[in-house]
Scaffold this active site. Structure first.
Site, PDB file in Angstrom:
ATOM      1  N   ILE A  39       0.922   6.800  -0.874  1.00 13.98           N
ATOM      2  CA  ILE A  39       0.250   5.932   0.098  1.00 13.98           C
ATOM      3  C   ILE A  39      -1.176   5.663  -0.332  1.00 13.98           C
ATOM      4  O   ILE A  39      -1.910   6.578  -0.701  1.00 13.98           O
ATOM      5  CB  ILE A  39       0.240   6.597   1.493  1.00 13.98           C
ATOM      6  CG1 ILE A  39       1.671   6.889   1.937  1.00 13.98           C
ATOM      7  CG2 ILE A  39      -0.492   5.729   2.508  1.00 13.98           C
ATOM      8  CD1 ILE A  39       1.764   7.856   3.078  1.00 13.98           C
ATOM      9  N   CYS A  40      -1.561   4.393  -0.259  1.00 12.46           N
ATOM     10  CA  CYS A  40      -2.940   4.005  -0.514  1.00 12.46           C
ATOM     11  C   CYS A  40      -3.595   3.722   0.840  1.00 12.46           C
ATOM     12  O   CYS A  40      -3.346   2.699   1.469  1.00 12.46           O
ATOM     13  CB  CYS A  40      -2.983   2.767  -1.402  1.00 12.46           C
ATOM     14  SG  CYS A  40      -4.664   2.194  -1.726  1.00 12.46           S
ATOM     15  N   LEU A  41      -4.369   4.665   1.289  1.00 14.19           N
ATOM     16  CA  LEU A  41      -5.110   4.533   2.539  1.00 14.19           C
ATOM     17  C   LEU A  41      -6.433   5.242   2.304  1.00 14.19           C
ATOM     18  O   LEU A  41      -6.458   6.448   2.034  1.00 14.19           O
ATOM     19  CB  LEU A  41      -4.326   5.178   3.692  1.00 14.19           C
ATOM     20  CG  LEU A  41      -4.873   5.014   5.090  1.00 14.19           C
ATOM     21  CD1 LEU A  41      -4.931   3.552   5.512  1.00 14.19           C
ATOM     22  CD2 LEU A  41      -4.030   5.803   6.082  1.00 14.19           C
ATOM     23  N   ASN A  75       0.798  -1.224   0.000  1.00 20.08           N
ATOM     24  CA  ASN A  75       0.000   0.000   0.000  1.00 20.08           C
ATOM     25  C   ASN A  75       0.835   1.281   0.000  1.00 20.08           C
ATOM     26  O   ASN A  75       0.291   2.377   0.152  1.00 20.08           O
ATOM     27  CB  ASN A  75      -0.958   0.009   1.193  1.00 20.08           C
ATOM     28  CG  ASN A  75      -2.033  -1.036   1.043  1.00 20.08           C
ATOM     29  OD1 ASN A  75      -1.795  -2.192   1.366  1.00 20.08           O
ATOM     30  ND2 ASN A  75      -3.180  -0.660   0.543  1.00 20.08           N
TER      31      ASN A  75
END
Length: 193
Positions: free
Chosen positions: A115-117, A108
């Site tokens: 950032i993948c959030l 992620n």
């Protein structure tokens, strides 16, 4: 932090003597953000995960800070991961901008720091994106959970293997967990000490 809080109180006193026409919209917007941040930073510092530290390079600029996550379990244990956070003027209607400054091998987080959030997304299909009710504490706890959920038999939706940002790292983890661990360890030794 106290310096900015004192400044905001002083500015509020000065604003009362000014006319509304002299204050620009951007000044009001920044002021609203800063007022929110004074409250949120105090709450954040009182409720930080034990694996996280927050640093404000300039205590008068609460909208720019660094977060250090030092996981105490899982694949990333022993690493020290730095994040840079910038809170935009339009906060809390838009999420903070966060970048990972430490090169990392993670499904992620890209090697360049994206950032993948879901809660950092302004718009999210699944409804878990940013909302004005979210706070900096949610962001910090979300980032921290990216380091704790990977080895769980029941990872939370924060770790997304169906739609990872770093596809190569996600496929590596699914294909060969032991080799994935070795690569993570190598990255920690090289970049996260």
């Amino acid at each position: 932090m106290l310096t900015l809080a004192s400044k905001l109180k002083r500015d509020d006193g000065l604003k009362g003597s000014r006319t509304a026409a002299t204050a620009s919209d951007s000044t009001r917007r920044v002021s609203v953000r800063d007022k929110l941040l004074v409250k949120e930073v105090a709450e954040l510092e009182a409720n930080l995960p034990c694996t996280c530290k927050v640093h404000f390079p300039d205590p008068n600029k609460l909208h720019c800070f660094q977060l250090t996550v030092t996981p105490d379990e899982g694949y990333y244990q022993g690493g020290k991961f730095q994040f840079e956070t910038e809170v935009p003027d339009a906060y809390n209607m838009v999420p903070p901008k966060v970048k990972c400054l430490t090169k990392i091998w993670h499904p992620n987080i890209t090697e360049t720091g994206e950032i993948c959030l879901s809660l950092l997304r302004e718009h999210s299909i699944d409804g878990t994106g940013w909302a004005p009710t979210r706070t900096l504490k949610d962001v910090v706890w979300g980032l921290n959970s990216l380091f704790t959920d990977l080895e769980s038999d029941f990872p939370t939706d924060l770790l997304n293997f169906d739609d990872p940002l770093n596809i190569e790292a996600a496929e590596h983890h699914l294909r060969d967990k032991e080799d994935f661990r070795n690569k993570v360890d190598d990255y920690i030794k090289r970049y996260a000490r």
